[in-house]
Design a protein around this motif. Structure first.
Motif, PDB file in Angstrom:
ATOM      1  N   THR A 218       0.654  -1.290   0.196  1.00  0.00           N
ATOM      2  CA  THR A 218      -0.045  -0.291  -0.178  1.00  0.00           C
ATOM      3  C   THR A 218       0.883   1.501   0.031  1.00  0.00           C
ATOM      4  N   LYS A 219       0.857   2.218  -0.623  1.00  0.00           N
ATOM      5  CA  LYS A 219       1.153   3.747  -0.773  1.00  0.00           C
ATOM      6  C   LYS A 219       1.004   4.698  -0.174  1.00  0.00           C
ATOM      7  N   LEU A 220       1.134   5.671   0.802  1.00  0.00           N
ATOM      8  CA  LEU A 220       0.711   5.739   2.223  1.00  0.00           C
ATOM      9  C   LEU A 220       1.347   7.731   1.425  1.00  0.00           C
ATOM     10  N   TYR A 221       0.100   8.644   1.504  1.00  0.00           N
ATOM     11  CA  TYR A 221       1.017  10.051   0.529  1.00  0.00           C
ATOM     12  C   TYR A 221      -0.108  10.901   1.069  1.00  0.00           C
ATOM     13  N   SER A 222       0.679  12.073   2.112  1.00  0.00           N
ATOM     14  CA  SER A 222      -0.187  12.765   2.929  1.00  0.00           C
ATOM     15  C   SER A 222      -1.629  13.490   2.402  1.00  0.00           C
ATOM     16  N   HIS A 223      -1.303  13.951   0.589  1.00  0.00           N
ATOM     17  CA  HIS A 223      -2.341  14.752   0.318  1.00  0.00           C
ATOM     18  C   HIS A 223      -3.839  13.160  -0.420  1.00  0.00           C
ATOM     19  N   ASN A 224      -4.838  13.908  -0.200  1.00  0.00           N
ATOM     20  CA  ASN A 224      -5.934  12.787  -0.530  1.00  0.00           C
ATOM     21  C   ASN A 224      -6.343  12.881  -2.134  1.00  0.00           C
ATOM     22  N   PHE A 225      -5.339  14.145  -2.869  1.00  0.00           N
ATOM     23  CA  PHE A 225      -5.882  14.067  -4.226  1.00  0.00           C
ATOM     24  C   PHE A 225      -4.997  12.461  -5.044  1.00  0.00           C
ATOM     25  N   ASP A 226      -4.088  12.435  -4.729  1.00  0.00           N
ATOM     26  CA  ASP A 226      -2.508  11.423  -4.802  1.00  0.00           C
ATOM     27  C   ASP A 226      -3.566   9.597  -4.453  1.00  0.00           C
ATOM     28  N   VAL A 227      -4.545   9.921  -3.520  1.00  0.00           N
ATOM     29  CA  VAL A 227      -4.220   8.578  -3.102  1.00  0.00           C
ATOM     30  C   VAL A 227      -5.813   8.065  -4.029  1.00  0.00           C
ATOM     31  N   ASP A 228      -6.551   9.314  -4.152  1.00  0.00           N
ATOM     32  CA  ASP A 228      -7.963   8.688  -5.320  1.00  0.00           C
ATOM     33  C   ASP A 228      -7.596   8.357  -6.996  1.00  0.00           C
ATOM     34  N   TRP A 345      -4.701   0.352  -3.002  1.00  0.00           N
ATOM     35  CA  TRP A 345      -2.938   1.133  -3.870  1.00  0.00           C
ATOM     36  C   TRP A 345      -2.758   1.740  -3.171  1.00  0.00           C
ATOM     37  N   ALA A 346      -3.684   2.463  -2.476  1.00  0.00           N
ATOM     38  CA  ALA A 346      -2.969   3.891  -1.382  1.00  0.00           C
ATOM     39  C   ALA A 346      -4.088   4.745  -0.503  1.00  0.00           C
ATOM     40  N   ILE A 347      -3.318   4.560   0.752  1.00  0.00           N
ATOM     41  CA  ILE A 347      -4.089   5.853   1.434  1.00  0.00           C
ATOM     42  C   ILE A 347      -3.286   6.922   1.763  1.00  0.00           C
ATOM     43  N   THR A 348      -4.562   7.820   2.386  1.00  0.00           N
ATOM     44  CA  THR A 348      -3.529   8.893   2.812  1.00  0.00           C
ATOM     45  C   THR A 348      -2.892   8.486   4.441  1.00  0.00           C
ATOM     46  N   VAL A 349      -1.909   9.193   4.944  1.00  0.00           N
ATOM     47  CA  VAL A 349      -1.764   9.072   5.948  1.00  0.00           C
ATOM     48  C   VAL A 349      -2.289   9.660   7.353  1.00  0.00           C
ATOM     49  N   HIS A 350      -3.549  10.513   7.258  1.00  0.00           N
ATOM     50  CA  HIS A 350      -4.471  10.218   7.640  1.00  0.00           C
ATOM     51  C   HIS A 350      -5.412   9.125   8.281  1.00  0.00           C
ATOM     52  N   LYS A 351      -6.048   8.364   7.597  1.00  0.00           N
ATOM     53  CA  LYS A 351      -6.554   7.398   7.259  1.00  0.00           C
ATOM     54  C   LYS A 351      -6.117   6.498   8.193  1.00  0.00           C
ATOM     55  N   ALA A 376       3.063   7.751   9.805  1.00  0.00           N
ATOM     56  CA  ALA A 376       2.766   6.877   8.855  1.00  0.00           C
ATOM     57  C   ALA A 376       4.284   5.867   9.046  1.00  0.00           C
ATOM     58  N   LEU A 377       5.437   6.331   9.357  1.00  0.00           N
ATOM     59  CA  LEU A 377       5.959   5.750  10.029  1.00  0.00           C
ATOM     60  C   LEU A 377       5.994   4.300  11.108  1.00  0.00           C
ATOM     61  N   SER A 378       4.890   5.082  11.731  1.00  0.00           N
ATOM     62  CA  SER A 378       4.987   4.471  12.618  1.00  0.00           C
ATOM     63  C   SER A 378       3.309   3.149  12.610  1.00  0.00           C
ATOM     64  N   ARG A 379       3.599   2.668  11.009  1.00  0.00           N
ATOM     65  CA  ARG A 379       2.116   1.585  10.624  1.00  0.00           C
ATOM     66  C   ARG A 379       3.074   0.652  11.019  1.00  0.00           C
ATOM     67  N   LEU A 380       4.080   0.780  10.442  1.00  0.00           N
ATOM     68  CA  LEU A 380       5.315  -0.422  10.152  1.00  0.00           C
ATOM     69  C   LEU A 380       5.593  -0.759  11.908  1.00  0.00           C
TER      70      LEU A 380
END
Length: 565
Positions: A218-228, A345-351, A376-380
């Motif tokens: 899964t890809k983590l991004y800071s912005h919703n635009f990239d994720v969607d 494939w992608a999700i925001t850091v916030h979610k 983000a880093l502490s999800r792993l």
């Protein structure tokens, strides 16, 4: 502080701030305490600062529970109107313990308003929150409150409010790590928490760009635009037909709408075979948890439900799950029912906050808020599960005020640890429960637990449906009683019929649409005699009927037909 001592401090009735780094088990301790209170019939309000956090605990937002909504302040007229609402009256009358999770994302002004509401309703202005026990949980190194106006964090953080000081909190700083063990990632996270990231740690993070995985993470991004954008493009690139699962809501409409916005499972879930997905609910019995990754390998011929093969190699037929908002006594007030999946494939850091990921590709080059990089880093669990594409200067920074406060919290926790040995605290447990009007008699507690266990006796899920059917309940009533969808109830009845259970199904015939049209196709299939169109029990496969009828009838309706075929 260990979890056991933090739990003992909670049971003694003290107001508590439960904190610690990601993965130390704050939510676990809260759930232990909630169960303890419910078993003793103590009214506990389970709330959180955000909808996502609230659904993790089957609670509701503190804004909704207290009635403050999105207001910035309360005047006398606001309070008068608030107390005229029956559901607010019920909330405030029965509560003896208030839990607010993810306190870092609650604005200090909102905490002051919640305090004002409770003091006014309880007509007790001498004690914070009108004298009830309050429990805050969270980590101020994670995401801060979101505001419309440009504000410094010192003007937002809850610990900067007068209410925080007046509440006289005992600090329980959990220190035992359960997500990351003593590995390099844990060292990096601890360095971020101290505000001093070493060159060694930065080199390790730089090298993480070269990590490769057998399954695309899964890809983590800071912005919703990239994720969607990524999720839409990847789904469009897959061959095959889309399969759509629509959510169902029940109960109080306002609370149901809040759930609908908060749950990570989308209202309209669109899947295809080979879609990359993530489970967004914990279900340890079925073998998945919030953050488990996998691929849709097909859809059940019987139910139409997605079959997910997890990255660990386990295949799971993924049925609908129920998210609920419960009242202080644990009874559902509203429910959201949906397949517990989202495209991954992608999700925001916030979610991602609150998730544990086995693997992730993280892009922190557009980080715009202190805490995003840490979350983000502490999800792993360890560095080997992370591919870090890059990070900007703010990604490894923490708020300076949060850093100063955290050092003070650690010191206060050490002092509390020495001041409150568990043996002394145990003497206060029953005193507090009695002050809340709860049950302290061990025989009565055991009787209540046995009564609950008997009610939830682990008989077959099909037998539970059979008992309700024999009591004359409708499909909707059976689904409501069991916290399931009507489609799942119908599939249970089909299984019961297959096993030879004799039931009077005729009363359900009025719920069936298009019997003659479906029966014509069914009779043709029987005459052709192709064994691939039927199960080993001789039941026609729902997907075969669904495809031949061009999707005109739902899987639920086709399963209902089988009761009369």
């Amino acid at each position: 502080m260990l979890q056991s001592q933090a739990l003992a401090i909670l049971k003694s009735g003290k107001n508590v701030f439960l904190t610690g780094s990601a993965g130390t088990g704050k939510t676990y301790v809260l759930n232990q305490y909630i169960n303890y209170l419910l078993e003793r019939k103590v009214g506990v309000a389970i709330t959180a600062s955000t909808g996502i956090a609230a659904t993790h605990m089957n609670g509701q937002t503190i804004h909704s529970w207290s009635g403050i909504g999105v207001k910035d302040h309360l005047n006398h007229n606001d309070l008068r109107k608030l107390f005229e609402k029956k559901y607010i009256q019920k909330n405030l009358e029965s509560v003896r313990v208030l839990i607010i999770d993810e306190i870092s994302m609650l604005h200090k002004n909102q905490l002051d308003m919640v305090n004002e509401v409770l003091q006014t309703f309880k007509t007790n202005f001498n004690e914070a929150f009108g004298g009830i026990q309050v429990v805050f949980s969270g980590d101020f190194f994670q995401l801060p409150p979101v505001t419309k106006n440009e504000e410094l964090n010192r003007d937002k953080f809850a610990f900067m409010s007068k209410t925080w000081v007046d509440t006289n909190l005992t600090i329980c700083y959990l220190t035992q790590q359960y997500r990351q063990t003593d590995n390099e990632l844990n060292e990096i996270l601890n360095e971020i928490r101290t505000g001093e990231v070493s060159q060694k740690s930065m080199s390790l993070l730089d090298d993480a760009v070269y990590n490769r995985f057998s399954q695309e993470p899964t890809k983590l991004y800071s912005h919703n635009f990239d994720v969607d954008r990524i999720n839409h493009e990847e789904l469009e690139n897959l061959a095959g037909e889309e399969v759509v699962f629509s959510a169902e809501t029940k109960g109080n409409q306002g609370l149901a709408e809040m759930l609908q916005k908060s749950v990570l499972a989308p209202d309209r879930l669109v899947l295809k075979e080979n879609a990359r997905v993530m489970f967004v609910r914990n279900n340890y019995e079925k073998g998945f948890m919030n953050g488990t990754l996998g691929v849709v390998v097909g859809f059940s011929g019987e139910t139409g439900l997605p079959i997910v093969k997890t990255d660990a190699g386990r295949e799971i037929e993924t049925d609908r799950e129920v998210w609920s908002i419960n009242n202080e006594m644990g009874k559902p007030q509203a429910s959201f029912i949906q397949i517990p999946l989202r495209l991954a494939w992608a999700i925001t850091v916030h979610k991602s906050q609150g998730m544990t990921l086995d693997a992730a590709e993280i892009d922190l080059t557009k980080t715009f808020e202190h805490g995003q990089g840490y979350v983000a880093l502490s999800r792993l669990k360890d560095l080997s599960g992370m591919r870090l594409l890059g990070y900007n200067e703010i990604a490894l920074q923490v708020d300076s005020l949060a850093l100063k406060a955290d050092k003070r919290f650690q010191q206060l926790s050490i002092e509390a640890e020495a001041r409150y040995p568990e043996a002394i605290l145990e003497k206060q447990f029953n005193v507090f429960i009695r002050s809340c009007g709860g049950v302290t008699d061990l025989q009565e507690i055991e009787r209540l637990k046995n009564k609950k266990a008997a009610k939830e006796k682990k008989i077959s899920t099909y037998e539970q449906t059979k008992e309700l059917f024999e009591r004359g309940l409708t499909l909707e009533e059976m689904a409501e009683n069991r916290g399931l969808t009507t489609g799942t109830i119908v599939s249970h009845l089909v299984t019961l019929k297959t096993k030879g259970t004799k039931l009077d199904y005729d009363r359900l015939k009025s719920d069936l649409e298009g019997f003659d049209e479906i029966n014509t196709v069914y009779e043709k299939l029987k005459s052709e005699g192709n064994p691939e169109n039927f199960t080993e029990d001789g039941i026609v496969r729902s997907k075969v009927l669904f495809d031949l009828l061009n999707g005109k009838f739902s899987y639920e309706n086709l399963n209902l037909f089988k009761l009369f075929a």
